[in-house]
Design a protein around this motif. Structure first.
Motif, PDB file in Angstrom:
ATOM      1  N   LYS A 206       0.824  -1.129   0.087  1.00 38.43           N
ATOM      2  CA  LYS A 206      -0.107  -0.146   0.009  1.00 38.43           C
ATOM      3  C   LYS A 206       0.830   1.226  -0.071  1.00 38.43           C
ATOM      4  O   LYS A 206       0.623   2.115  -0.633  1.00 38.43           O
ATOM      5  CB  LYS A 206      -1.025   0.018   1.178  1.00 38.43           C
ATOM      6  N   LYS A 207       2.036   1.198   0.806  1.00 39.11           N
ATOM      7  CA  LYS A 207       2.858   2.343   0.886  1.00 39.11           C
ATOM      8  C   LYS A 207       3.416   2.864  -0.380  1.00 39.11           C
ATOM      9  O   LYS A 207       3.630   3.818  -0.924  1.00 39.11           O
ATOM     10  CB  LYS A 207       3.980   2.414   1.989  1.00 39.11           C
ATOM     11  N   GLY A 208       3.972   1.528  -1.097  1.00 40.78           N
ATOM     12  CA  GLY A 208       4.466   1.756  -2.305  1.00 40.78           C
ATOM     13  C   GLY A 208       3.519   1.878  -3.544  1.00 40.78           C
ATOM     14  O   GLY A 208       3.952   2.957  -4.228  1.00 40.78           O
ATOM     15  N   THR A 209       2.429   1.732  -3.567  1.00 46.38           N
ATOM     16  CA  THR A 209       1.337   2.230  -4.165  1.00 46.38           C
ATOM     17  C   THR A 209       1.307   3.520  -4.166  1.00 46.38           C
ATOM     18  O   THR A 209       1.003   4.386  -5.036  1.00 46.38           O
ATOM     19  CB  THR A 209       0.255   1.445  -4.240  1.00 46.38           C
ATOM     20  N   ILE A 210       1.048   3.897  -3.038  1.00 46.16           N
ATOM     21  CA  ILE A 210       0.732   5.504  -2.617  1.00 46.16           C
ATOM     22  C   ILE A 210       1.777   6.251  -3.209  1.00 46.16           C
ATOM     23  O   ILE A 210       1.539   7.236  -3.762  1.00 46.16           O
ATOM     24  CB  ILE A 210       0.360   5.377  -1.200  1.00 46.16           C
ATOM     25  N   LEU A 211       3.139   5.733  -2.856  1.00 50.30           N
ATOM     26  CA  LEU A 211       4.262   6.710  -3.171  1.00 50.30           C
ATOM     27  C   LEU A 211       4.130   6.854  -4.899  1.00 50.30           C
ATOM     28  O   LEU A 211       4.482   7.802  -5.307  1.00 50.30           O
ATOM     29  CB  LEU A 211       5.416   6.002  -2.952  1.00 50.30           C
ATOM     30  N   VAL A 212       4.001   5.437  -5.317  1.00 50.13           N
ATOM     31  CA  VAL A 212       3.946   5.698  -6.962  1.00 50.13           C
ATOM     32  C   VAL A 212       3.050   6.685  -7.460  1.00 50.13           C
ATOM     33  O   VAL A 212       3.257   7.391  -8.268  1.00 50.13           O
ATOM     34  CB  VAL A 212       3.723   4.203  -7.632  1.00 50.13           C
ATOM     35  N   ILE A 213       1.753   6.573  -6.778  1.00 52.04           N
ATOM     36  CA  ILE A 213       0.806   7.431  -7.327  1.00 52.04           C
ATOM     37  C   ILE A 213       0.940   8.864  -7.075  1.00 52.04           C
ATOM     38  O   ILE A 213       0.802   9.674  -7.967  1.00 52.04           O
ATOM     39  CB  ILE A 213      -0.762   6.933  -6.653  1.00 52.04           C
ATOM     40  N   PHE A 214       1.592   9.195  -5.899  1.00 51.60           N
ATOM     41  CA  PHE A 214       1.902  10.338  -5.363  1.00 51.60           C
ATOM     42  C   PHE A 214       2.960  11.031  -6.789  1.00 51.60           C
ATOM     43  O   PHE A 214       2.990  11.923  -7.039  1.00 51.60           O
ATOM     44  CB  PHE A 214       2.534  10.412  -4.152  1.00 51.60           C
ATOM     45  N   GLY A 215       4.130  10.064  -6.777  1.00 47.66           N
ATOM     46  CA  GLY A 215       4.765  10.580  -7.899  1.00 47.66           C
ATOM     47  C   GLY A 215       4.477  10.952  -9.086  1.00 47.66           C
ATOM     48  O   GLY A 215       4.949  11.795  -9.938  1.00 47.66           O
ATOM     49  N   VAL A 216       3.405   9.980  -9.675  1.00 47.67           N
ATOM     50  CA  VAL A 216       2.747  10.142 -10.940  1.00 47.67           C
ATOM     51  C   VAL A 216       2.175  11.467 -10.890  1.00 47.67           C
ATOM     52  O   VAL A 216       2.165  12.260 -12.029  1.00 47.67           O
ATOM     53  CB  VAL A 216       2.137   9.081 -11.327  1.00 47.67           C
ATOM     54  N   LEU A 217       1.288  11.775  -9.786  1.00 43.58           N
ATOM     55  CA  LEU A 217       0.761  13.092  -9.672  1.00 43.58           C
ATOM     56  C   LEU A 217       1.489  14.373 -10.076  1.00 43.58           C
ATOM     57  O   LEU A 217       1.425  15.114 -10.519  1.00 43.58           O
ATOM     58  CB  LEU A 217      -0.105  13.137  -8.754  1.00 43.58           C
ATOM     59  N   VAL A 218       2.624  14.268  -8.990  1.00 45.95           N
ATOM     60  CA  VAL A 218       3.635  15.208  -8.998  1.00 45.95           C
ATOM     61  C   VAL A 218       4.141  15.637 -10.443  1.00 45.95           C
ATOM     62  O   VAL A 218       4.372  16.560 -11.008  1.00 45.95           O
ATOM     63  CB  VAL A 218       4.630  15.163  -8.033  1.00 45.95           C
TER      64      VAL A 218
END
Length: 102
Positions: free
Chosen positions: A15-27
């Motif tokens: 979940k943390k990895g997914t959230i980090l990836v989504i956040f990175g993609v958004l940024v």
């Protein structure tokens, strides 16, 4: 019980990895969007500058043509006569010159 704890920790990491990836993609998306807007504005400015320069080129080409015509005219006898009479004040021998009294 160890298997449940390991599975639970793994899910948290996922979940943390997914959230980090989504956040990175958004940024990254926001940065790309902002940069594209800047490039669009720059593109509009450059297109306006190109149109202005093309207009200047057309004006200069017209001026060049006028100068070519004037150059051709300066090599004629008529031009030499005009300069001699207007600028230098020369007259033909049989001409009568009238001057105003002051």
């Amino acid at each position: 019980m160890k298997k449940k704890q390991v599975a639970f920790r793994k899910k948290k990491r996922d979940k943390k990895g997914t959230i980090l990836v989504i956040f990175g993609v958004l940024v990254l998306s926001v940065v790309v969007f902002a940069r594209s807007m800047t490039l669009r504005n720059t593109n509009r400015e450059l297109e306006a500058q190109i149109l202005q320069l093309e207009e200047n080129i057309a004006q200069e080409e017209a001026r060049t043509e006028e100068l070519r015509i004037f150059e051709t005219y300066t090599h004629t006898k008529k031009y030499a006569e005009e300069v001699a009479t207007q600028v230098l004040g020369y007259v033909y021998e049989d001409e009568i010159v009238f001057q105003l009294e002051e």
